[in-house]
Motif scaffolding. Structure first.
Motif: not given
Lengths: 251, 262
Positions: B143-147, B159-164, B193-195
């Motif tokens: 779920g990271l590619f688009a970002e 990257l942000s914590g959730g992205q990392q 980010a948890t959700a």
């Protein structure tokens, strides 16, 4: 069970439980007074009952607000979750029982005009006393999480139903005898039906207490004795043979 | 007549743990634990700190191997084979049973190289195009590619914590694992980010089997199908998550999940 680590959670649960118990006490008193007003034709007491219902409604509102707060803030699991949900539902049942008591009180004056049936108020009194006892026992079962007592209450509703059945037959006979009796008889029947409905609500409450403690919904069917919905008596029929006209709604 | 079982009703275990004991020196950290890890399900391991849940998780892909004082007895089977058998290639095993840690730990490399690292070691791509595809697919599954599509060469640590954390999930996915172990993957993340990670896990379980250690009981209740409760090294109770959180059998489980003094 042990206390919560966060003691204010226990305080919240205690508060919401005590609100429901307060409601239960008021509802029982309302029923006692409505019955007294009826039997003694005390219109002042009847008015007091009608007015007193507002307090029960207010408490139900408080229970609603409080339980939603507990759910949102504490996010309870297991027994705690069932306690909150059950308490919310008990409050709703108690509020309905309160409404029936109010309705009973409202009919007091109409009954006084139908004094020919004073014998039947005795039956109403007996029904009411049974229901009062059921309310007390249900609240006890809730306070002590007493499964046996809840089961006892659940099975006692049949007695109330039986009294309704016999009163129903009696009133039908009066009405057939003389159409001038109809108005009074109808009021008595409505009151009887109200009390019988209170019994149903209390039985539901007992089931919810069983669910609260056991975590499982009681599977066996409870006994049902109200047969008035299918009872037909034709004019001139022998009252002794009434049973032949019951349809077996249990099958 | 017996109703034929639907495909979804058939329970298949991807891993089985039998009578496992773990000692750190004289500390008996995990006591005679037996547990099934079900295929395409999320299994949550919960319990107070020091209950042995993380230790057990680390046993599932031999992460304790390098701890000298750690001694493990019992049997952990994956794909019918005891993973502690001396013939097992630990590097290959960890590709099949990947791990995501509490704190996002991307390599100090580009986003692309973080994901490509595993496939390169395991020689999963024959050419640059294949490697590009693996990186893109892994990032998509996480779920990271688009970002990050337009900045694959940027450092992963930016990257942000959730992205990392999702980058670490992509890195684990890239080597085509079957099981993913997660050790409190959201404890360093904010609720949003948890959700996102929880939503991702729900999708991921279609292709993977997940074991998660979490301190958040709400998280365990939200995302898992099975829950195991540990206390002082013992596996006290395991079962369907819906049962554990509504009608736990053991008093210790009940005390823990309702936040009572046990």
């Amino acid at each position: 069970m042990n206390d919560h680590i966060v003691s204010s959670f226990d305080d919240d649960l205690d508060k919401v439980e005590s609100l429901v118990l307060e409601m239960g006490g008021l509802v029982e008193q309302q029923l006692v007074n409505a019955t007294l007003a009826l039997v003694n034709q005390d219109s002042k007491l009847a008015k007091q009952v009608v007015k007193g219902d507002a307090r029960i409604d207010k408490l139900e509102g408080e229970v609603n607000v409080m339980t939603v707060q507990v759910l949102a803030i504490r996010q309870p699991f297991a027994d705690d979750l069932r306690t909150v949900i059950t308490t919310l539902k008990l409050a709703s049942h108690l509020e309905s029982i309160g409404n029936y008591a109010k309705n009973m009180a409202r009919r007091t004056r109409a009954i006084s005009k139908a004094s020919a049936f004073s014998g039947s108020t005795g039956t109403l009194k007996r029904m009411s006393e049974l229901v009062q006892q059921m309310v007390r026992e249900t609240l006890d079962a809730y306070t002590h999480r007493d499964v046996e007592l809840a089961e006892l209450v659940r099975n006692r509703d049949e007695d109330v139903d039986q009294l309704l059945n016999s009163l129903f037959r009696e009133m039908l006979t009066y009405m057939m005898e003389d159409p001038r009796h109809i108005s009074g008889c109808m009021h008595i029947l409505f009151i009887a039906k109200n009390i019988e409905r209170m019994g149903d609500h209390i039985t539901d409450m007992a089931e919810e207490i069983l669910f609260l403690v056991n975590g499982k919904w009681p599977k066996d069917k409870r006994p049902k004795g109200d047969r008035t919905s299918t009872l037909i008596i034709e004019p001139g029929e022998d009252d002794e043979d009434d049973d032949a006209h019951f349809e077996d709604d249990e099958s | 007549m017996k109703k034929p079982k639907k495909k979804s009703d058939v329970v298949e275990n991807v891993m089985t743990v039998r009578n496992v004991d773990v000692f750190y020196g004289s500390n008996h950290a995990v006591k005679d634990v037996s547990l099934d890890i079900r295929k395409n399900q999320i299994t949550a391991l919960i319990g107070p700190s020091g209950c042995g849940k993380s230790t057990l998780l680390r046993c599932l892909n031999r992460m304790n191997d390098n701890i000298e004082i750690c001694k493990i007895t019992g049997e952990v089977k994956y794909d019918g084979q005891d993973i502690y058998d001396k013939n097992v290639d630990v590097v290959a095993l960890r590709a099949r049973i990947g791990m995501v840690f509490q704190k996002p730990n991307p390599f100090p490399k580009s986003i692309y190289d973080n994901v490509a690292y595993g496939p390169r070691i395991h020689r999963l791509a024959e050419n640059k195009q294949q490697l590009d595809d693996i990186v893109e697919n892994s990032l998509k599954k996480a779920g990271l590619f688009a970002e990050v599509a337009d900045r694959l060469a940027d450092p992963g640590t930016g990257l942000s914590g959730g992205q990392q954390q999702r980058l670490c999930i992509a890195r684990a996915i890239a080597v085509e694992p079957e099981v993913i172990l997660m050790d409190e993957p959201c404890s360093a993340l904010d609720p949003i980010a948890t959700a996102v990670i929880e939503e991702l896990m729900e999708d991921m379980r279609l292709n993977y089997s997940i074991v998660i250690v979490t301190h958040s009981m709400q998280q365990a209740a939200r995302i898992s199908q099975r829950t195991a409760f540990f206390h002082m090294g013992e596996l006290v109770e395991q079962g369907a998550t819906s049962k554990i959180f509504t009608l736990p059998k053991d008093e210790r489980t009940k005390s823990y999940i309702t936040g009572r003094i046990g």
